[in-house]
Design a protein around this motif. Structure first.
Motif, short mmCIF file in Angstrom:
data_model
loop_
_atom_site.label_atom_id
_atom_site.label_comp_id
_atom_site.label_asym_id
_atom_site.label_seq_id
_atom_site.Cartn_x
_atom_site.Cartn_y
_atom_site.Cartn_z
N ILE A 1 10.11 72.61 33.93
CA ILE A 1 11.47 72.14 33.68
C ILE A 1 12.30 73.20 32.96
CG2 ILE A 1 11.00 71.07 31.43
CD1 ILE A 1 12.79 68.75 32.30
N SER A 2 11.64 74.08 32.21
CA SER A 2 12.35 75.13 31.48
C SER A 2 13.05 76.08 32.43
CB SER A 2 11.38 75.89 30.58
OG SER A 2 10.84 75.05 29.59
N LYS A 3 12.39 76.40 33.55
CA LYS A 3 12.99 77.31 34.53
C LYS A 3 14.29 76.73 35.07
CE LYS A 3 13.22 80.65 37.58
NZ LYS A 3 13.58 82.03 37.17
N ILE A 4 14.30 75.44 35.33
CA ILE A 4 15.50 74.79 35.86
C ILE A 4 16.62 74.80 34.82
CG2 ILE A 4 16.42 72.61 36.76
CD1 ILE A 4 13.59 71.98 37.71
N LEU A 5 16.27 74.47 33.58
CA LEU A 5 17.27 74.43 32.53
C LEU A 5 17.83 75.81 32.22
CD1 LEU A 5 15.59 71.87 30.09
CD2 LEU A 5 17.49 71.46 31.66
N VAL A 6 16.97 76.82 32.23
CA VAL A 6 17.43 78.19 32.00
C VAL A 6 18.43 78.62 33.07
CG1 VAL A 6 16.70 80.61 32.05
CG2 VAL A 6 15.45 78.98 30.65
N ASN A 7 18.11 78.31 34.33
CA ASN A 7 19.03 78.65 35.43
C ASN A 7 20.38 77.95 35.25
OD1 ASN A 7 16.91 80.07 36.51
ND2 ASN A 7 17.11 79.23 38.55
N GLY A 8 20.33 76.68 34.88
CA GLY A 8 21.56 75.93 34.68
C GLY A 8 22.38 76.46 33.51
N ARG B 1 32.06 76.77 35.76
CA ARG B 1 32.41 75.49 35.15
C ARG B 1 32.20 74.31 36.10
NH1 ARG B 1 32.12 76.43 29.90
NH2 ARG B 1 33.20 78.37 29.35
N ARG B 2 32.20 74.58 37.37
CA ARG B 2 32.08 73.49 38.33
C ARG B 2 30.65 72.95 38.34
NH1 ARG B 2 33.92 74.31 44.16
NH2 ARG B 2 32.32 75.93 44.05
N ARG B 3 30.54 71.65 38.49
CA ARG B 3 29.22 70.99 38.54
C ARG B 3 28.40 71.49 39.72
NH1 ARG B 3 27.34 65.48 36.98
NH2 ARG B 3 25.57 64.96 38.32
N GLU B 4 29.08 71.73 40.85
CA GLU B 4 28.38 72.17 42.05
C GLU B 4 27.72 73.53 41.85
OE1 GLU B 4 31.46 71.12 41.93
OE2 GLU B 4 31.42 69.21 43.05
N ASP B 5 28.37 74.42 41.13
CA ASP B 5 27.81 75.76 40.88
C ASP B 5 26.57 75.68 40.00
OD1 ASP B 5 29.83 76.91 42.40
OD2 ASP B 5 31.15 77.18 40.67
N ILE B 6 26.64 74.87 38.97
CA ILE B 6 25.50 74.70 38.06
C ILE B 6 24.35 74.03 38.80
CG2 ILE B 6 24.71 73.71 35.89
CD1 ILE B 6 27.68 73.73 34.99
N ASP B 7 24.67 73.03 39.61
CA ASP B 7 23.66 72.33 40.40
C ASP B 7 22.95 73.29 41.35
OD1 ASP B 7 22.13 70.33 41.51
OD2 ASP B 7 23.69 69.63 42.86
N ALA B 8 23.72 74.18 41.99
CA ALA B 8 23.13 75.15 42.92
C ALA B 8 22.17 76.09 42.20
CB ALA B 8 24.24 75.94 43.60
N ALA B 9 22.53 76.51 40.99
CA ALA B 9 21.65 77.40 40.21
C ALA B 9 20.36 76.69 39.83
CB ALA B 9 22.39 77.87 38.96
N LEU C 1 11.66 66.11 37.65
CA LEU C 1 12.51 67.30 37.52
C LEU C 1 13.92 67.03 38.06
CD1 LEU C 1 9.97 70.08 38.62
CD2 LEU C 1 10.77 69.60 36.31
N GLU C 2 13.98 66.32 39.18
CA GLU C 2 15.29 65.97 39.74
C GLU C 2 16.07 65.07 38.78
OE1 GLU C 2 16.83 66.95 42.34
OE2 GLU C 2 15.34 67.80 43.71
N ALA C 3 15.37 64.12 38.16
CA ALA C 3 16.04 63.23 37.21
C ALA C 3 16.54 64.00 35.99
CB ALA C 3 15.06 62.13 36.77
N ALA C 4 15.71 64.95 35.51
CA ALA C 4 16.13 65.77 34.37
C ALA C 4 17.33 66.64 34.73
CB ALA C 4 14.96 66.65 33.91
N LYS C 5 17.34 67.16 35.95
CA LYS C 5 18.47 68.00 36.40
C LYS C 5 19.77 67.20 36.41
CE LYS C 5 19.27 68.78 40.72
NZ LYS C 5 19.26 69.21 42.15
N ILE C 6 19.70 65.97 36.94
CA ILE C 6 20.90 65.12 36.99
C ILE C 6 21.36 64.76 35.57
CG2 ILE C 6 21.78 62.87 37.70
CD1 ILE C 6 19.90 63.11 40.16
N SER C 7 20.39 64.46 34.68
CA SER C 7 20.74 64.14 33.30
C SER C 7 21.41 65.32 32.62
CB SER C 7 19.47 63.75 32.52
OG SER C 7 18.91 62.57 33.03
N PHE C 8 20.90 66.51 32.88
CA PHE C 8 21.50 67.73 32.31
C PHE C 8 22.94 67.90 32.79
CE2 PHE C 8 22.54 72.22 32.87
CZ PHE C 8 22.36 72.72 31.58
N LEU C 9 23.13 67.76 34.10
CA LEU C 9 24.47 67.91 34.65
C LEU C 9 25.44 66.87 34.10
CD1 LEU C 9 23.50 68.61 38.38
CD2 LEU C 9 24.49 70.25 36.78
#
Length: 216
Positions: free
Chosen positions: A76-83, A91-99, A195-203
């Motif tokens: 999960i750290s890799k995903i959060l670091v990318n975000g 600033r756009r949600r779509e850009d952060i989501d893509a990362a 991981l998907e749930a954590a990504k959505i929560s982060f966004l």
């Protein structure tokens, strides 16, 4: 005859084809144990990391989250670091989501690594067992053709019994392998869903904090 003697006789009756079957079984069991330990550790590390960084994210402490996750080996750290890295320039949600999705594309293959071999081994060992049975039957019928007619029925019955041991052993290994493969796949899917749930929560947290900062 005790259980040990029965087992030894069973393997002796299988002939040479039992050795590749035993090798396949050993490889499959080794992979299953390694994957089980890896997936359990990955799930525990992800949960520990998320429980640690979630309060920091809710407080808008992105630098602290980045410092912690950059040093962590959790998936999960890799995903959060990318975000968080993309958050600095986008600033756009779509850009952060893509990362963050790029991080997912690196992590998922590591979670699924070698698991598919177990299903492959289940199919291969079944075929090896069938091949051993066929070879055993060929030898049995060849031998029966050269004996006294009075002994043919008894000898043929014994030959068939011995030949079928290969298929029996193969199925005894293949069936658990298929169940283990399904179990490991479900554990992998559970981790990916987490991981998907954590990504959505982060966004959602980032979007909420940005909206609050913009309102001030």
């Amino acid at each position: 005859m005790n259980a040990f003697s029965t087992t030894v006789k069973f393997f002796q009756d299988c002939g040479l084809f039992i050795y590749p079957s035993l090798l396949i079984m050993a490889l499959g069991v080794s992979i299953a144990i390694e994957r089980f330990i890896f997936l359990n550790r990955a799930r525990a590390d992800n949960r520990k990391t998320w429980d640690r960084v979630k309060p920091m994210l809710e407080g808008g402490k992105f630098k602290e989250v980045y410092s912690y996750t950059a040093k962590s080996d959790a998936a999960i750290s890799k995903i959060l670091v990318n975000g968080l890295m993309r958050l600095k320039s986008a600033r756009r949600r779509e850009d952060i989501d893509a990362a963050m999705e790029e991080g997912m594309m690196e992590i998922v293959p590591r979670l699924e690594k070698r698991t598919h071999y177990i299903a492959t081994f289940a199919n291969v060992i079944t075929l090896v067992g069938l091949l051993g049975t066929i070879i055993g039957l060929i030898k049995g019928f060849t031998a029966v053709a050269q004996v006294n007619p009075a002994e043919k029925a008894e000898m043929l019955s014994a030959s068939i019994s011995i030949a079928m041991n290969n298929t029996a052993f193969a199925l005894m290994v293949a069936i658990p392998f298929l169940l283990i493969h399904s179990f490991l796949q479900s554990k992998t899917s559970e981790i990916v869903d987490g991981l998907e749930a954590a990504k959505i929560s982060f966004l959602n947290l980032v979007q909420r904090i940005k909206a609050e900062q913009g309102a001030k």
